[in-house]
Design a protein around this motif. Structure first.
Motif, short mmCIF file in Angstrom:
data_model
loop_
_atom_site.label_atom_id
_atom_site.label_comp_id
_atom_site.label_asym_id
_atom_site.label_seq_id
_atom_site.Cartn_x
_atom_site.Cartn_y
_atom_site.Cartn_z
N THR A 34 5.47 8.34 -3.84
CA THR A 34 5.30 9.35 -4.89
C THR A 34 4.54 8.73 -6.06
O THR A 34 4.81 7.61 -6.47
CB THR A 34 6.66 9.88 -5.36
OG1 THR A 34 7.48 8.80 -5.80
CG2 THR A 34 7.37 10.63 -4.24
N PRO A 36 2.46 9.59 -10.04
CA PRO A 36 2.60 10.46 -11.22
C PRO A 36 1.96 11.84 -11.00
O PRO A 36 1.13 12.02 -10.12
CB PRO A 36 1.86 9.69 -12.32
CG PRO A 36 1.79 8.28 -11.84
CD PRO A 36 1.78 8.34 -10.34
N ASP A 37 2.36 12.78 -11.79
CA ASP A 37 1.79 14.13 -11.79
C ASP A 37 2.03 14.88 -10.48
O ASP A 37 1.22 15.73 -10.10
CB ASP A 37 0.28 14.10 -12.09
CG ASP A 37 -0.02 13.44 -13.43
OD1 ASP A 37 0.81 13.60 -14.35
OD2 ASP A 37 -1.04 12.77 -13.55
N GLY A 38 3.10 14.57 -9.77
CA GLY A 38 3.44 15.31 -8.55
C GLY A 38 2.58 14.97 -7.34
O GLY A 38 2.62 15.67 -6.34
N ARG A 39 1.80 13.91 -7.41
CA ARG A 39 0.96 13.53 -6.28
C ARG A 39 1.73 12.61 -5.35
O ARG A 39 2.69 11.95 -5.76
CB ARG A 39 -0.31 12.81 -6.77
CG ARG A 39 -1.22 13.71 -7.59
CD ARG A 39 -2.45 12.98 -8.11
NE ARG A 39 -2.05 11.93 -9.05
CZ ARG A 39 -2.50 10.69 -9.02
NH1 ARG A 39 -3.37 10.30 -8.11
NH2 ARG A 39 -2.11 9.80 -9.91
#
Length: 83
Positions: A34, A36-39
């Motif tokens: 995982t 940052p920013d949901g990526r």
């Protein structure tokens, strides 16, 4: 880039072209990280080991020397994480 659909069970199926790109075949694993920013980042899970692990597999006390074919087979098993 295409989109993938999430099933009612929360699962996603990767298309064959993506699996081929990753070099993943049936029964093999994929690592997911995982970001940052949901990526997320996915990659083929590759076994890792130390060079010493392979050499330890070649030790044979009080036995005849191994042939090059036997050494190659043992080395392949060692790098695949099989003993």
């Amino acid at each position: 880039m295409g989109a993938l659909t999430v099933t009612a069970k929360g699962q996603v199926t990767l298309r064959k072209d993506l699996l081929k790109h990753l070099g993943v075949r049936p029964g093999e694993q994929i690592e997911v990280e995982t970001l940052p920013d949901g990526r997320v980042e996915i990659r083929a899970a590759r076994p890792c080991g130390k060079m010493a692990d392979v050499f330890d597999l070649l030790k044979r006390e009080n036995a005849p020397s191994l042939s090059i074919e036997e050494m190659n087979e043992i080395a392949a098993r060692g790098w695949a994480g099989k003993r």
